[in-house]
Design a protein around this motif. Structure first.
Motif, short mmCIF file in Angstrom:
data_model
loop_
_atom_site.label_atom_id
_atom_site.label_comp_id
_atom_site.label_asym_id
_atom_site.label_seq_id
_atom_site.Cartn_x
_atom_site.Cartn_y
_atom_site.Cartn_z
N TYR A 87 0.84 -1.20 0.00
CA TYR A 87 0.00 0.00 0.00
C TYR A 87 0.88 1.25 0.00
O TYR A 87 1.88 1.30 0.72
CB TYR A 87 -0.88 0.05 1.25
N TYR A 96 -4.49 12.10 5.67
CA TYR A 96 -3.81 10.91 5.18
C TYR A 96 -4.78 10.10 4.33
O TYR A 96 -5.99 10.09 4.58
CB TYR A 96 -3.37 10.02 6.35
N PHE A 98 -4.75 6.26 1.72
CA PHE A 98 -4.00 5.11 1.22
C PHE A 98 -4.45 4.77 -0.20
O PHE A 98 -5.60 5.03 -0.59
CB PHE A 98 -4.28 3.89 2.10
N LYS B 35 -2.40 7.47 15.48
CA LYS B 35 -3.41 7.45 14.43
C LYS B 35 -4.20 6.15 14.50
O LYS B 35 -3.70 5.14 15.01
CB LYS B 35 -2.75 7.57 13.06
N VAL B 37 -6.40 3.50 12.04
CA VAL B 37 -6.61 3.04 10.67
C VAL B 37 -7.44 1.77 10.73
O VAL B 37 -7.19 0.93 11.61
CB VAL B 37 -5.26 2.75 9.97
N GLN B 39 -9.41 -1.62 8.57
CA GLN B 39 -9.36 -2.44 7.37
C GLN B 39 -10.53 -3.43 7.41
O GLN B 39 -10.54 -4.36 8.23
CB GLN B 39 -8.03 -3.19 7.29
N LEU B 45 -6.79 -0.09 3.43
CA LEU B 45 -6.62 0.64 4.68
C LEU B 45 -7.31 1.99 4.61
O LEU B 45 -7.29 2.66 3.57
CB LEU B 45 -5.11 0.83 4.93
N TRP B 47 -7.82 5.66 6.87
CA TRP B 47 -7.47 6.51 7.99
C TRP B 47 -8.74 7.04 8.66
O TRP B 47 -9.62 7.57 7.99
CB TRP B 47 -6.61 7.68 7.51
N TYR B 95 -6.65 -0.62 13.70
CA TYR B 95 -5.25 -0.52 14.11
C TYR B 95 -4.97 0.86 14.68
O TYR B 95 -5.46 1.87 14.15
CB TYR B 95 -4.32 -0.70 12.91
#
Lengths: 107, 116
Positions: A87, A96, A98, B35, B37, B39, B45, B47, B95
């Motif tokens: 990723y 942010y 991804f 942070k 995150v 999934q 992923l 944020w 996470y």
């Protein structure tokens, strides 16, 4: 919001191959790009930060390049443990996002 | 050596709230943002936001504003992520991670399952 587009989504390769994964940003992010490797059931692992800086402990066969909107991750000679998902991630103005990921599988 | 240890798996009903913890050890807790995150199964992923201990403030992407709250207790070096109004689409591994522009350290992940 900045969109990150990775290509390809899936990549089939063999041990010893040189492979490249591309990540494109919808607007310039300077060099604020990171690359992660993720294996099934595990947390992502940082490989490259600030586009081309190798994270401590990561083998030198991994390299990153690019700036602005186009970036690449290159693995110079695939090893068996490199077959995983990859990723990209951008950082811009305290936000942010991804890429959708690239699955690197054994040919 | 920085370590992030998260709380265990949760099963929640739709409409309820989940709170996941992330305890940090090694390094200075207030030095870097924590942070979160997530999934979803078989997905990429995403944020969810972060907390900057030095400033005592959190930042969230628009998608999660109003539904996620990230806090931290510096006395115990623990960060928390609370997600409310849970729906089935929130089933995911969550996470915590630490870093600035890049996420150098990650927790082991916490599976949250939303099911009636």
């Amino acid at each position: 919001d900045i969109q990150m587009t990775q290509s390809p989504s899936t990549l089939s390769a063999s041990v010893g191959d040189r492979v490249t994964i591309t990540c494109r940003a919808s607007q310039s992010i300077s060099s604020w790009l990171a690359w992660y490797q993720q294996k099934p059931g595990k947390a992502p692992k940082l490989l490259i930060y600030k586009a081309s800086s190798l994270e401590s402990g990561v083998p030198s066969r991994f390299s990153g390049s690019g700036s602005g909107t186009e970036f690449t991750l290159t693995i110079s000679s695939l090893q068996p443990g490199d077959f995983a998902a990859y990723y990209c991630q951008q950082y811009n103005n305290y936000t942010y996002s991804f890429g959708q990921g690239t699955k690197l599988e054994i040919k | 050596q920085v370590q992030l240890v998260q709380s265990g798996a949760e099963v929640k009903k739709p409409g309820s709230t989940v709170k996941v913890s992330c305890k940090a050890s090694g390094g200075t807790f207030s030095s870097y943002a924590i942070k979160w995150v997530r999934q979803a199964p078989g997905q990429g992923l995403e944020w969810m936001g972060d907390f900057i201990p030095f400033f005592g403030s959190a930042k969230y992407p628009q998608k999660f504003q109003g539904r996620v709250t990230i806090t931290a207790d510096e006395s115990t070096s623990t960060a928390y992520m609370e997600l409310s109004s849970l729906r089935s689409e929130d089933t995911a591994v969550y996470y915590c991670a630490r870093g600035g522009a890049a996420l150098h350290y990650w927790g082991q992940g916490t599976l949250v399952t939303v099911s009636s």
